[in-house]
Design an enzyme around this catalytic site. Structure first.
Site, PDB file in Angstrom:
ATOM      1  N   TRP A 159      31.165  69.330  33.587  1.00 55.66           N
ATOM      2  CA  TRP A 159      31.471  70.426  32.656  1.00 55.66           C
ATOM      3  C   TRP A 159      31.906  71.681  33.424  1.00 55.66           C
ATOM      4  O   TRP A 159      32.742  72.447  32.930  1.00 55.66           O
ATOM      5  CB  TRP A 159      30.282  70.714  31.731  1.00 55.66           C
ATOM      6  CG  TRP A 159      29.060  71.293  32.408  1.00 55.66           C
ATOM      7  CD1 TRP A 159      28.039  70.596  32.969  1.00 55.66           C
ATOM      8  CD2 TRP A 159      28.746  72.678  32.603  1.00 55.66           C
ATOM      9  NE1 TRP A 159      27.101  71.458  33.499  1.00 55.66           N
ATOM     10  CE2 TRP A 159      27.512  72.742  33.277  1.00 55.66           C
ATOM     11  CE3 TRP A 159      29.371  73.878  32.267  1.00 55.66           C
ATOM     12  CZ2 TRP A 159      26.905  73.942  33.628  1.00 55.66           C
ATOM     13  CZ3 TRP A 159      28.765  75.094  32.617  1.00 55.66           C
ATOM     14  CH2 TRP A 159      27.538  75.111  33.291  1.00 55.66           C
ATOM     15  N   ASP A 189      27.892  81.825  28.240  1.00 55.41           N
ATOM     16  CA  ASP A 189      27.018  80.663  28.386  1.00 55.41           C
ATOM     17  C   ASP A 189      26.908  79.977  27.029  1.00 55.41           C
ATOM     18  O   ASP A 189      26.955  80.630  25.989  1.00 55.41           O
ATOM     19  CB  ASP A 189      25.635  81.149  28.822  1.00 55.41           C
ATOM     20  CG  ASP A 189      24.744  80.014  29.274  1.00 55.41           C
ATOM     21  OD1 ASP A 189      24.567  79.866  30.492  1.00 55.41           O
ATOM     22  OD2 ASP A 189      24.208  79.286  28.408  1.00 55.41           O
ATOM     23  N   LYS A 191      24.436  78.938  25.637  1.00 52.08           N
ATOM     24  CA  LYS A 191      23.214  79.336  24.915  1.00 52.08           C
ATOM     25  C   LYS A 191      23.508  80.505  23.959  1.00 52.08           C
ATOM     26  O   LYS A 191      22.702  80.821  23.102  1.00 52.08           O
ATOM     27  CB  LYS A 191      22.145  79.792  25.898  1.00 52.08           C
ATOM     28  CG  LYS A 191      21.526  78.686  26.719  1.00 52.08           C
ATOM     29  CD  LYS A 191      20.216  79.156  27.358  1.00 52.08           C
ATOM     30  CE  LYS A 191      19.773  78.258  28.465  1.00 52.08           C
ATOM     31  NZ  LYS A 191      20.114  78.787  29.798  1.00 52.08           N
ATOM     32  N   TYR A 253      16.498  79.390  40.958  1.00 46.15           N
ATOM     33  CA  TYR A 253      16.130  78.400  41.963  1.00 46.15           C
ATOM     34  C   TYR A 253      14.863  77.710  41.472  1.00 46.15           C
ATOM     35  O   TYR A 253      13.865  78.368  41.247  1.00 46.15           O
ATOM     36  CB  TYR A 253      15.887  79.015  43.339  1.00 46.15           C
ATOM     37  CG  TYR A 253      15.819  77.894  44.365  1.00 46.15           C
ATOM     38  CD1 TYR A 253      16.983  77.288  44.809  1.00 46.15           C
ATOM     39  CD2 TYR A 253      14.599  77.413  44.812  1.00 46.15           C
ATOM     40  CE1 TYR A 253      16.942  76.225  45.701  1.00 46.15           C
ATOM     41  CE2 TYR A 253      14.556  76.349  45.707  1.00 46.15           C
ATOM     42  CZ  TYR A 253      15.725  75.770  46.138  1.00 46.15           C
ATOM     43  OH  TYR A 253      15.693  74.706  47.015  1.00 46.15           O
ATOM     44  N   SER A 256      19.505  73.862  37.167  1.00 50.39           N
ATOM     45  CA  SER A 256      19.644  72.499  36.622  1.00 50.39           C
ATOM     46  C   SER A 256      20.911  71.851  37.162  1.00 50.39           C
ATOM     47  O   SER A 256      20.973  70.637  37.305  1.00 50.39           O
ATOM     48  CB  SER A 256      19.737  72.525  35.097  1.00 50.39           C
ATOM     49  OG  SER A 256      18.537  72.987  34.552  1.00 50.39           O
ATOM     50  N   TYR A 257      21.936  72.698  37.426  1.00 56.61           N
ATOM     51  CA  TYR A 257      23.249  72.193  37.865  1.00 56.61           C
ATOM     52  C   TYR A 257      23.538  72.751  39.252  1.00 56.61           C
ATOM     53  O   TYR A 257      23.574  73.980  39.429  1.00 56.61           O
ATOM     54  CB  TYR A 257      24.330  72.618  36.867  1.00 56.61           C
ATOM     55  CG  TYR A 257      24.027  72.158  35.466  1.00 56.61           C
ATOM     56  CD1 TYR A 257      24.364  70.878  35.042  1.00 56.61           C
ATOM     57  CD2 TYR A 257      23.351  72.994  34.570  1.00 56.61           C
ATOM     58  CE1 TYR A 257      24.053  70.437  33.768  1.00 56.61           C
ATOM     59  CE2 TYR A 257      23.038  72.566  33.291  1.00 56.61           C
ATOM     60  CZ  TYR A 257      23.390  71.286  32.908  1.00 56.61           C
ATOM     61  OH  TYR A 257      23.068  70.854  31.638  1.00 56.61           O
ATOM     62  N   HIS A 259      25.875  73.576  41.320  1.00 55.51           N
ATOM     63  CA  HIS A 259      27.162  74.181  41.676  1.00 55.51           C
ATOM     64  C   HIS A 259      26.886  75.663  41.495  1.00 55.51           C
ATOM     65  O   HIS A 259      26.488  76.079  40.382  1.00 55.51           O
ATOM     66  CB  HIS A 259      28.269  73.702  40.725  1.00 55.51           C
ATOM     67  CG  HIS A 259      29.565  74.412  40.944  1.00 55.51           C
ATOM     68  ND1 HIS A 259      30.636  73.822  41.571  1.00 55.51           N
ATOM     69  CD2 HIS A 259      29.960  75.673  40.639  1.00 55.51           C
ATOM     70  CE1 HIS A 259      31.639  74.684  41.651  1.00 55.51           C
ATOM     71  NE2 HIS A 259      31.250  75.821  41.082  1.00 55.51           N
ATOM     72  N   HIS A 261      26.191  79.198  40.515  1.00 54.62           N
ATOM     73  CA  HIS A 261      26.551  80.012  39.355  1.00 54.62           C
ATOM     74  C   HIS A 261      25.545  81.139  39.211  1.00 54.62           C
ATOM     75  O   HIS A 261      24.420  81.050  39.697  1.00 54.62           O
ATOM     76  CB  HIS A 261      26.607  79.151  38.088  1.00 54.62           C
ATOM     77  CG  HIS A 261      25.344  78.409  37.811  1.00 54.62           C
ATOM     78  ND1 HIS A 261      25.058  77.176  38.375  1.00 54.62           N
ATOM     79  CD2 HIS A 261      24.267  78.727  37.053  1.00 54.62           C
ATOM     80  CE1 HIS A 261      23.872  76.766  37.962  1.00 54.62           C
ATOM     81  NE2 HIS A 261      23.367  77.691  37.162  1.00 54.62           N
ATOM     82  N   VAL A 262      25.991  82.206  38.541  1.00 53.97           N
ATOM     83  CA  VAL A 262      25.150  83.394  38.374  1.00 53.97           C
ATOM     84  C   VAL A 262      25.029  83.694  36.884  1.00 53.97           C
ATOM     85  O   VAL A 262      26.009  83.629  36.145  1.00 53.97           O
ATOM     86  CB  VAL A 262      25.786  84.599  39.129  1.00 53.97           C
ATOM     87  CG1 VAL A 262      24.989  85.875  38.871  1.00 53.97           C
ATOM     88  CG2 VAL A 262      25.885  84.307  40.623  1.00 53.97           C
TER      89      VAL A 262
HETATM   90  P1  M7G Z   1      20.969  76.467  35.422  1.00 55.45           P
HETATM   91  O1  M7G Z   1      20.288  77.560  36.161  1.00 55.45           O
HETATM   92  O2  M7G Z   1      21.651  75.413  36.259  1.00 55.45           O
HETATM   93  O3  M7G Z   1      19.988  75.693  34.481  1.00 55.45           O
HETATM   94  O4  M7G Z   1      22.018  77.164  34.473  1.00 55.45           O
HETATM   95  P2  M7G Z   1      19.311  75.948  33.072  1.00 55.45           P
HETATM   96  O5  M7G Z   1      20.219  75.273  32.070  1.00 55.45           O
HETATM   97  O6  M7G Z   1      18.002  75.196  33.196  1.00 55.45           O
HETATM   98  O7  M7G Z   1      19.170  77.417  32.894  1.00 55.45           O
HETATM   99  C1  M7G Z   1      23.118  76.530  33.914  1.00 55.45           C
HETATM  100  C2  M7G Z   1      23.625  77.389  32.773  1.00 55.45           C
HETATM  101  O8  M7G Z   1      24.824  76.809  32.270  1.00 55.45           O
HETATM  102  C3  M7G Z   1      22.643  77.450  31.615  1.00 55.45           C
HETATM  103  O9  M7G Z   1      22.440  78.799  31.236  1.00 55.45           O
HETATM  104  C4  M7G Z   1      23.319  76.625  30.519  1.00 55.45           C
HETATM  105  O10 M7G Z   1      23.047  77.103  29.218  1.00 55.45           O
HETATM  106  C5  M7G Z   1      24.783  76.774  30.853  1.00 55.45           C
HETATM  107  N1  M7G Z   1      25.618  75.631  30.426  1.00 55.45           N
HETATM  108  C6  M7G Z   1      25.303  74.309  30.535  1.00 55.45           C
HETATM  109  N2  M7G Z   1      26.341  73.562  30.069  1.00 55.45           N
HETATM  110  C7  M7G Z   1      26.354  72.096  30.047  1.00 55.45           C
HETATM  111  C8  M7G Z   1      27.336  74.412  29.677  1.00 55.45           C
HETATM  112  C9  M7G Z   1      28.653  74.220  29.129  1.00 55.45           C
HETATM  113  O11 M7G Z   1      29.149  73.105  28.904  1.00 55.45           O
HETATM  114  N3  M7G Z   1      29.369  75.364  28.889  1.00 55.45           N
HETATM  115  C10 M7G Z   1      28.857  76.632  29.113  1.00 55.45           C
HETATM  116  N4  M7G Z   1      29.626  77.680  28.825  1.00 55.45           N
HETATM  117  N5  M7G Z   1      27.621  76.822  29.625  1.00 55.45           N
HETATM  118  C11 M7G Z   1      26.868  75.729  29.901  1.00 55.45           C
END
Ligand code: M7G
Length: 321
Positions: A159, A189, A191, A253, A256-257, A259, A261-262
């Protein structure tokens, strides 16, 4: 209450089935969803996390994660909410005190619905309420336990690539610095439904693909991090009118992903994941790297892990919890 953002654009309903984010998607078959279990519910966040199953024509089921969440009030819709076909039913009356059930028309009682379909076991696990423990991860723990685990097990970041390559959410981009090394894309985001600024939430995704998390950062990444901080704040001020002093800008830290990101969230919003054991302010990260380029390869980092997560088991096996 904050005003609505000047611009709200509608998202694609869903990503397409092949995951590249392009093209129109078939609507999610909500009515055919069989509820397997409630993974978690939160009275405070007014959200419920469901594990469902969609039965296909061949009879076998595919797992789906469905998140239902009540959204904040929108100031400009309050008048409608009070006046427009709204039913008010008395619950109790005592002296000058009354409570009511208020039933607004459907267009004023939206429930934000997030669907992950097909969902993997890991998506379901992420939302299952479990007992958590704090882990204090040294650099050696990271190299020996966490990194091999992350490389073999982490969530797909397709994604993220879809956004960077403009295959998905291209119409959502708030700002881009196209530099392949020090550039990034800023998008809302998922969310955030973008209807009100109270729960403003954006993420900056870096263009370079070799930085997994905070642990990889050194002074080499300072120009990238400074660009995100500066340009991210400016773009949010320009588009949404929210000054940098009212933004909480941080990295997770563990994320979940993996790569880099902030997160940019409204300071007044208690977004999920802002606890001290998970959020690292970008300004502090920059200062730490200025003090010592190897800061994040030297210090122990603390985070919470749920007891039945595989990574927790690895730390247990290594005698680290
Ligand atoms: P994270 O810190 O990796 O994990 O943040 P968390 O989800 O446990 O907070 C990843 C962020 O990317 C989160 O705030 C998710 O809501 C957001 N996110 C995840 N996905 C799959 C997407 C997406 O497809 N599009 C967008 N715009 N945001 C996403």
């Amino acid at each position: 209450m904050a005003e609505a953002p000047p611009l709200k654009r509608k998202r694609e309903e869903e990503e397409d089935a092949d995951g590249d984010g392009g093209g129109a998607a078939a609507p999610f078959p909500l009515a055919e969803l069989r509820l397997r279990r409630v993974l978690r519910e939160s009275a405070r966040d007014k959200a419920v996390f469901l594990h469902g199953e969609v039965t296909g024509p061949s009879g076998e089921g595919t797992d789906a994660l469905v998140i239902l969440e009540k959204t904040p009030f929108q100031e400009e819709k309050l008048l409608d909410l009070l006046k427009k076909h709204t039913k008010l039913e008395l619950q109790m009356h005592n002296d000058i005190y009354r409570t009511y059930h208020l039933y607004p028309p459907p267009e004023l009682s939206e429930i934000k619905t997030t669907v992950v379909y097909p969902a993997t076991e890991k998506h379901l696990q992420k939302y299952l309420r479990q007992e958590a423990h704090l882990i204090r991860e040294t650099w050696e723990d990271y190299k020996n336990i966490t990194l091999p685990f992350v490389q073999s097990q982490s969530f797909s970041i397709q994604w993220v690539y879809n956004i960077l390559e403009k295959k998905a959410e291209a119409d959502q981009i708030i700002h881009e610095n196209p530099d392949p090394c020090d550039g990034f894309v800023l998008v809302p985001d998922f969310k955030w439904n973008q209807n009100q600024l109270d729960d403003l939430y954006l993420i900056a995704l870096v263009h370079r693909r070799d930085v997994k998390s905070l642990r990889d950062l050194t002074a080499e990444h300072l120009p990238l991090l400074r660009n995100i901080l500066q340009e991210g704040k400016e773009a949010i001020m320009k588009r949404f009118g929210v000054p940098g002093s009212q933004l909480r800008i941080y990295l997770h830290y563990h994320p979940s992903y993996y790569h880099l990101h902030v997160h940019f969230t409204a300071l007044g919003y208690d977004a999920p994941g802002i606890s001290v054991e998970r959020a690292h302010l970008l300004t502090d990260v920059i200062d730490n790297l200025v003090l010592d380029s190897m800061y994040y390869q030297k210090r122990a980092l603390t985070f919470a892990l749920q007891a039945d997560k595989m990574l927790f088991k690895r730390f247990q096996e290594a005698g680290r919890v």
